[in-house]
Design a protein around this motif. Structure first.
Motif, PDB file in Angstrom:
ATOM      1  N   LYS A  69     -34.921 105.073 -79.244  1.00  0.00           N
ATOM      2  CA  LYS A  69     -34.548 106.436 -79.617  1.00  0.00           C
ATOM      3  C   LYS A  69     -34.465 106.592 -81.133  1.00  0.00           C
TER       4      LYS A  69
ATOM      5  N   GLU B 161     -37.701 108.547 -81.477  1.00  0.00           N
ATOM      6  CA  GLU B 161     -37.244 109.919 -81.288  1.00  0.00           C
ATOM      7  C   GLU B 161     -36.651 110.502 -82.563  1.00  0.00           C
TER       8      GLU B 161
ATOM      9  N   ILE C 119     -29.537 105.998 -73.115  1.00  0.00           N
ATOM     10  CA  ILE C 119     -30.312 106.886 -73.972  1.00  0.00           C
ATOM     11  C   ILE C 119     -31.338 107.649 -73.153  1.00  0.00           C
TER      12      ILE C 119
ATOM     13  N   SER D 240     -25.106 110.087 -76.772  1.00  0.00           N
ATOM     14  CA  SER D 240     -25.644 108.890 -76.133  1.00  0.00           C
ATOM     15  C   SER D 240     -24.606 107.789 -76.058  1.00  0.00           C
TER      16      SER D 240
END
Length: 199
Positions: A147, A151, A110, A45
């Motif tokens: 993220k 995530e 991202i 990323s």
């Protein structure tokens, strides 16, 4: 053995620290398997270079093994690994570019992880597509925070330490992310609030 769909808890990380410091290769392999995929994605990323991201992740773990005796001094392994990956990735960029101002992570793009999750099976592909599009449209810093928290499962405090910002900043950016995603999916948002609840 840890599953890659969640980060290891403190019990595992504390156990790993002492075993790895003592030279236990099995414990080191377990920690590697638990974090390697996430750290590679995090490095990607930043660098947008798949090969470099794998090398960066490997470099982080190689350094850990070389200095394994010092592992017990680390308070939070998760924060340490993500911070080490971020710093190594930024060093990679600095060597590949003459740019000296890499501030606020504004250059980072991202994307959501592609692997299927249990809660995603309950969401139609159309709604999931809207969520991904909404996340893609978030401001760069907001995306990376989303993220890390949603995530990768980092706590607000951990994400703040990794990015060098305050927990209030993490909270504010998550509010922005949740609102924008909620607006994007409209009435469907009520179907899966648990995914976006603040930890």
């Amino acid at each position: 053995m840890m599953h890659e769909d969640r980060l290891p808890d403190n019990v595992f990380t504390e156990k790993w620290k002492h075993l790895i410091a003592a030279g236990n290769e099995d414990a080191f392999r377990e920690m590697f398997n638990a974090y390697a995929g996430r750290l590679t994605a995090f490095a990607f990323s930043i660098t947008k270079n798949k090969e470099a991201s794998i090398e960066i992740m490997d470099e982080v773990f190689i350094k850990i093994w070389k200095h394994k005796e010092q592992l017990t001094r680390i308070t939070n392994i998760t924060t340490y690994l993500y911070t080490a990956t971020k710093n190594t990735a930024l060093n990679f960029l600095s060597h590949k570019s003459r740019e000296t101002h890499l501030q606020a992570f504004d250059f980072i793009n991202i994307e959501l992880m592609e692997e299927e999750r249990p809660d995603q099976r309950l969401i139609s592909s159309e709604i999931l597509s809207k969520i991904k599009k909404a996340v893609e449209g978030l401001p760069p810093r907001c995306k990376i925070i989303f993220k890390l928290v949603r995530e990768d499962g980092l706590k607000y405090k951990e994400a703040a330490e990794v990015l060098g910002v305050s927990e209030k900043t993490i909270d504010a950016q998550m509010v922005i992310a949740v609102k924008r995603i909620g607006d994007a999916v409209g009435s469907y948002f009520d179907c899966f609030p648990a995914r976006f609840q603040k930890k």
